[in-house]
Design a protein around this motif. Structure first.
Motif, short mmCIF file in Angstrom:
data_model
loop_
_atom_site.label_atom_id
_atom_site.label_comp_id
_atom_site.label_asym_id
_atom_site.label_seq_id
_atom_site.Cartn_x
_atom_site.Cartn_y
_atom_site.Cartn_z
N ALA A 177 -19.89 114.59 -65.95
CA ALA A 177 -20.62 113.45 -65.39
C ALA A 177 -22.02 113.37 -65.98
O ALA A 177 -22.68 114.39 -66.18
CB ALA A 177 -20.69 113.57 -63.87
N THR A 178 -22.47 112.15 -66.24
CA THR A 178 -23.83 111.91 -66.72
C THR A 178 -24.77 111.79 -65.53
O THR A 178 -24.50 111.05 -64.58
CB THR A 178 -23.90 110.62 -67.55
OG1 THR A 178 -22.98 110.71 -68.64
CG2 THR A 178 -25.31 110.39 -68.08
N CYS A 179 -25.88 112.53 -65.57
CA CYS A 179 -26.88 112.50 -64.50
C CYS A 179 -28.22 112.12 -65.10
O CYS A 179 -28.59 112.61 -66.17
CB CYS A 179 -26.99 113.86 -63.81
SG CYS A 179 -25.46 114.42 -63.03
N GLU A 180 -28.93 111.24 -64.42
CA GLU A 180 -30.24 110.79 -64.88
C GLU A 180 -31.30 111.33 -63.94
O GLU A 180 -31.42 110.90 -62.80
CB GLU A 180 -30.29 109.25 -64.93
CG GLU A 180 -29.32 108.66 -65.94
CD GLU A 180 -29.46 107.16 -66.07
OE1 GLU A 180 -30.29 106.58 -65.33
OE2 GLU A 180 -28.75 106.57 -66.91
N VAL A 181 -32.06 112.32 -64.45
CA VAL A 181 -33.09 112.99 -63.66
C VAL A 181 -34.45 112.43 -64.06
O VAL A 181 -34.77 112.34 -65.26
CB VAL A 181 -33.04 114.51 -63.90
CG1 VAL A 181 -34.08 115.23 -63.05
CG2 VAL A 181 -31.65 115.05 -63.60
N VAL A 182 -35.24 112.08 -63.08
CA VAL A 182 -36.57 111.55 -63.34
C VAL A 182 -37.48 112.67 -63.85
O VAL A 182 -37.57 113.74 -63.23
CB VAL A 182 -37.18 110.91 -62.08
CG1 VAL A 182 -38.60 110.41 -62.36
CG2 VAL A 182 -36.31 109.77 -61.60
N GLU A 183 -38.10 112.44 -64.98
CA GLU A 183 -38.98 113.45 -65.58
C GLU A 183 -40.24 113.61 -64.72
O GLU A 183 -40.86 112.63 -64.30
CB GLU A 183 -39.36 113.01 -66.99
CG GLU A 183 -40.20 114.02 -67.76
CD GLU A 183 -40.49 113.55 -69.16
OE1 GLU A 183 -41.60 113.81 -69.66
OE2 GLU A 183 -39.61 112.90 -69.75
N ALA A 184 -40.60 114.88 -64.46
CA ALA A 184 -41.79 115.16 -63.66
C ALA A 184 -43.06 114.79 -64.44
O ALA A 184 -43.06 114.80 -65.68
CB ALA A 184 -41.83 116.63 -63.26
N GLU A 185 -44.12 114.49 -63.71
CA GLU A 185 -45.38 114.14 -64.35
C GLU A 185 -45.97 115.37 -65.03
O GLU A 185 -46.06 116.44 -64.44
CB GLU A 185 -46.36 113.60 -63.31
CG GLU A 185 -47.64 113.06 -63.92
CD GLU A 185 -48.56 112.45 -62.86
OE1 GLU A 185 -49.72 112.15 -63.20
OE2 GLU A 185 -48.10 112.29 -61.71
N THR A 186 -46.38 115.20 -66.29
CA THR A 186 -46.91 116.32 -67.07
C THR A 186 -48.34 116.64 -66.63
O THR A 186 -49.16 115.74 -66.49
CB THR A 186 -46.90 115.97 -68.57
OG1 THR A 186 -45.57 115.64 -68.96
CG2 THR A 186 -47.38 117.16 -69.40
N TYR A 187 -48.61 117.92 -66.41
CA TYR A 187 -49.95 118.35 -66.02
C TYR A 187 -50.78 118.73 -67.25
O TYR A 187 -50.24 118.88 -68.35
CB TYR A 187 -49.88 119.53 -65.05
CG TYR A 187 -49.08 120.72 -65.55
CD1 TYR A 187 -49.61 121.61 -66.48
CD2 TYR A 187 -47.79 120.95 -65.09
CE1 TYR A 187 -48.89 122.70 -66.94
CE2 TYR A 187 -47.05 122.04 -65.54
CZ TYR A 187 -47.60 122.90 -66.46
OH TYR A 187 -46.88 123.98 -66.91
N GLU A 188 -52.08 118.87 -67.06
CA GLU A 188 -52.96 119.30 -68.14
C GLU A 188 -52.83 120.81 -68.29
O GLU A 188 -53.12 121.57 -67.37
CB GLU A 188 -54.40 118.93 -67.83
CG GLU A 188 -55.37 119.16 -68.99
CD GLU A 188 -55.06 118.32 -70.20
OE1 GLU A 188 -55.33 118.78 -71.33
OE2 GLU A 188 -54.53 117.19 -70.04
#
Length: 388
Positions: A177-188
């Motif tokens: 199954a294909t799953c679309e995971v929201v990418e987390a916000e990148t920190y500094e």
């Protein structure tokens, strides 16, 4: 919002009648896919819409549902798109090479147990009961049980979206199954962790982590010897055993790469650091090694490890950059002096400039970390508008 696509695999546990229906369905759709491929080849591989006009009526007449017929046509068209992409990229050799001429001179064929895509109209999931309802040529099958890990089930419930592929492997059915995971916000990032990929130690991080190479190399040598022994026999049973062993080794490699990637990403997330990786493109062409080392280089999936690190870093919001690995093993991480003689042997680095003694892979990982920080800072400065 940026989405990361991952795949999750579950194992189907059908009853005997359900298994027979699933097997018959795969064989039917793949036989028809071979026919569609012949039609496409005869017409110069037309667009999907034009190919549908030539093939859709017969697919319906053969008992395929509307969606199954559409997916079969699309599967064939996608296969030719992939073939053309490989030809353009030179993956099948030069224009007059035997391999390329063979690929271009005949229609693409599909194995009887090749994957068949399903969308939400052909396949529905009942997560609480751990069952699926799936279309077959013998009608809709309801209550087909599946098994997977608790984590895989959680990912399916939260992120599954789009198509799922039904495959049969040695009489066992799987849904991918294909799953679309929201990418987390990148920190500094507060510094970077450099990762040096190698043969003796699969991965060495600048934090001190090493994917111990001894056990892995023993495993690879043993598999190589067993493959050579089976290949000499050339019997049907030996070929069957080779296929089983190949899959077992692929699973072992994948599991090991997952563990290494998770360890590196978790450490980076814990310390609020970024990850700096070597640019792997062309590694097999630019690295000059002796024959035994070439075998070791080709027997491990470094690209897969890098892909795992990338997608796990994206899910965790860990900053990641790729750097040019040139001369990282010959450069002193302390003083910056470059001399190929400083690399005394595989595991020892003694700088000809300042005399520092270090583990060769650890020294290279520190250089990769430094380059990663420079690349990150350069990219950040380019995004900041100049002050008037």
């Amino acid at each position: 919002m940026i989405v990361v696509k991952i795949v999750t695999q579950v194992k189907l546990m059908p009853e005997a009648e359900q298994a027979a229906a699933l097997s018959a369905t795969l064989r039917t759709v793949n036989d028809l896919a071979c026919w569609v491929s012949e039609v496409a080849f005869a017409h110069g591989v037309p667009r999907e819409y034009d190919l549908r006009k030539h093939t859709y009526p017969r697919l319906k007449a053969e008992g395929l549902g509307a969606q199954a017929a559409q997916h079969t046509i699309k599967k064939v068209r996608d296969a030719y798109t992939t073939l053309r992409a490989n030809i353009r990229a030179g993956n099948l050799g030069k224009p007059k090479s035997k391999r390329r001429r063979k690929a271009e001179s005949k229609p693409i064929t599909f194995r009887p147990d090749a994957a068949q895509p399903y969308d939400d109209r052909c396949l529905s999931w009942q997560y609480d009961q751990r069952t699926v309802s799936i279309w077959t040529t013998e009608g809709r099958l309801k209550g087909v049980r599946f098994v997977c890990s608790a984590n895989a089930l959680k990912v399916l419930q939260q992120y599954r979206k789009g198509e799922s592929d039904l495959i049969e492997r040695d009489g066992v059915f799987y849904l991918i199954a294909t799953c679309e995971v929201v990418e987390a916000e990148t920190y500094e990032p507060d510094g970077f962790i450099g990762v040096d990929l190698g043969i003796v130690d699969i991965a060495t991080a600048s934090t001190g982590y090493q994917a111990a190479g001894r056990a892995l190399n023993r495993y690879r040598k043993r598999q190589l010897a067993l493959r050579a022994k089976l290949q000499k026999k050339r019997t049907k049973s030996a070929k069957r055993r080779l296929k089983e062993r190949s899959r077992r080794e692929a699973r072992h490699v994948k599991n090991t790469n997952h563990i290494i990637a998770k360890t590196i990403v978790t450490e980076a997330e814990r310390t609020s650091a970024g990850i700096s990786l070597e640019e792997l493109k062309g590694i097999r062409q630019r690295v000059r090694l002796r024959k035994p080392q070439r075998v070791a280089l080709h027997s491990w999936s470094f690209a897969q490890l890098a892909d795992f690190i990338v997608y796990k870093a994206k899910r965790a919001g860990v900053p990641l950059v790729f750097v040019d690995p040139a001369y990282t093993s010959q450069t002193c991480a302390e003083c910056g002096h470059v001399d190929k003689r400083s690399r005394v042997d595989q595991g020892l680095f003694i700088c000809r400039g300042c005399g520092v003694v270090a583990h060769a892979d650890r020294n290279a990982s520190h250089n990769i970390a430094t380059r990663g920080e420079s690349v990150w800072n350069a990219g950040r400065e380019s995004r900041v508008p100049a002050t008037p």
